[in-house]
Motif scaffolding. Structure first.
Motif, PDB file in Angstrom:
ATOM      1  N   TYR A 228       0.849  -1.188   0.000  1.00  0.00           N
ATOM      2  CA  TYR A 228       0.000   0.000   0.000  1.00  0.00           C
ATOM      3  C   TYR A 228       0.886   1.240   0.000  1.00  0.00           C
ATOM      4  N   LEU A 230       0.587   5.159   1.055  1.00  0.00           N
ATOM      5  CA  LEU A 230      -0.267   6.037   1.842  1.00  0.00           C
ATOM      6  C   LEU A 230       0.233   7.476   1.767  1.00  0.00           C
ATOM      7  N   THR A 280      -6.025   1.385   7.939  1.00  0.00           N
ATOM      8  CA  THR A 280      -6.742   2.669   7.941  1.00  0.00           C
ATOM      9  C   THR A 280      -7.271   3.001   9.327  1.00  0.00           C
ATOM     10  N   HIS A 281      -7.919   2.047   9.971  1.00  0.00           N
ATOM     11  CA  HIS A 281      -8.525   2.270  11.282  1.00  0.00           C
ATOM     12  C   HIS A 281      -7.471   2.650  12.324  1.00  0.00           C
ATOM     13  N   MET A 290      -5.342  10.872   6.825  1.00  0.00           N
ATOM     14  CA  MET A 290      -5.006  10.099   5.632  1.00  0.00           C
ATOM     15  C   MET A 290      -5.667  10.735   4.413  1.00  0.00           C
ATOM     16  N   MET A 293      -4.989   6.359   0.083  1.00  0.00           N
ATOM     17  CA  MET A 293      -4.454   5.023   0.322  1.00  0.00           C
ATOM     18  C   MET A 293      -4.625   4.244  -0.978  1.00  0.00           C
TER      19      MET A 293
END
Length: 351
Positions: A228, A230, A280-281, A290, A293
């Protein structure tokens, strides 16, 4: 529609194909993908009845090639890498000639020739001598001769090789339209052709099938990690502590060298689809903003290179074979590539 099981081909002491198996269903475009010399052309020649297999079976519509080759040839259309064209014939005359060779009756032949020309957009050049056509139009004529008898299966060997971008797009669209009610197998070593044209792919390397699947499933099978990228804003320590706290995170790398409040980080994770939502959480819960992503997928190029560079490919088995040594198919014997070749008997009556 097309089934190949444990197919092998040996030339003297050289093994061109070894235990090749794959299948293609009605309405499907299957791509045979592999480097030059991998065994793609040998496989297609066996399917078309041009070469006998050393071991294994190949069947089209339930008829095995080595048991009932004439029944198979009636049910396939074959386009070799070099289209078997007679340059001194007109497009229409050539297709009438091929239709006669393929057993079309005199009453059905005009309708079938007209249909093939419409499918390949050849109406405007039907009275033109083939040697006056561009390479793209000659390729269309080659496809037209393969489908003039309306076979349920079509085999195309490198159908877009040597064409310009506009011609490639036209041939791609033609192949897709033919697959509406036919099974199509095409060989290529050009990766974009597989991405743009095929539903499934069989990758051949050094005479062996090393992978067979849909493109999406093939990418999923070869993916051992998720990556990923970010775009985040927050304290550096908060971001790194959040990443370190997640069990599925393996490594991370900051992509911006200069310190800033907003930066990008690339995170490598275990291949667990739940890692993304957890990532994410955790970051948002830690007060990290953020902005983006993005998951980085494994490309077909990476998969292809991984599967085809494990061994050196022996190209000797894929050398050109003298057409005179090949059996005559119901379609047409390979003419030579010489532009001075004479027309077949009575060709002038068909022009």
């Amino acid at each position: 529609m097309i089934e190949v099981e444990h197919l092998s081909k040996v030339y003297g002491s050289t093994t061109a194909l070894q235990d090749v198996s794959f299948a293609a269903q009605p309405g499907e475009i299957l791509g045979l993908l592999g480097p030059n010399g991998a065994g793609k052309t040998t496989t297609m020649r066996i399917l078309a009845g041009y070469l006998p297999a050393t071991k294994g079976t190949a069947a089209v519509a339930g008829f095995e090639v080595h048991v009932d080759p004439m029944a198979v040839r009636q049910r396939i259309g074959y386009l070799p890498e070099v289209p078997p064209l007679y340059p001194n014939m007109t497009v229409e005359g050539y297709l009438h000639f091929v239709g006669r060779l393929k057993g079309l009756s005199a009453g059905d032949r005009p309708q079938r020739v007209q249909w093939a020309m419409e499918q390949c957009n050849l109406q405007d050049v039907q009275k033109t001598l083939i040697h006056k056509l561009s390479k793209g139009f000659r390729q269309r004529v080659g496809i037209a001769q393969a489908i003039v008898h309306n076979p349920p299966a079509i085999i195309l060997d490198e159908p877009t090789i040597g064409l310009d971008p506009r011609q490639i797009i036209d041939v791609r669209n033609l192949i897709k339209s033919l697959a509406a009610d036919k099974t199509v197998i095409l060989s290529t070593h050009i990766l974009p052709e597989v991405n743009m044209t095929c539903q499934r792919v069989a990758i051949i390397n050094n005479g062996k099938v090393v992978a067979t699947n849909t493109l999406a499933d093939l990418k999923a099978q070869q993916t051992e990690q998720l990556i990923y990228e970010l775009d985040v804003q927050g304290e550096l320590d908060s971001v790194e502590q959040s990443l370190q706290s997640l069990e599925g995170v393996l490594t991370w790398q900051w992509l911006s060298e200069q310190p800033s409040e907003r930066r990008k980080v690339r995170v490598t994770c275990n291949p667990d689809p739940q890692v993304g939502p957890q990532l994410t959480h955790t970051l948002v819960h830690a007060g990290v903003a953020m902005y983006e992503m993005r998951r980085l997928g494994t490309s077909l190029e990476e998969i292809y290179l991984e599967l085809t560079t494990k061994e050196e490919v022996d190209t000797s088995a894929e050398s050109e074979i003298d057409p005179a040594e090949l059996p005559v198919s119901d379609a047409i014997r390979h003419p030579t590539s010489s532009s001075e070749e004479a027309d077949p008997p009575n060709a002038e009556d068909l022009s």
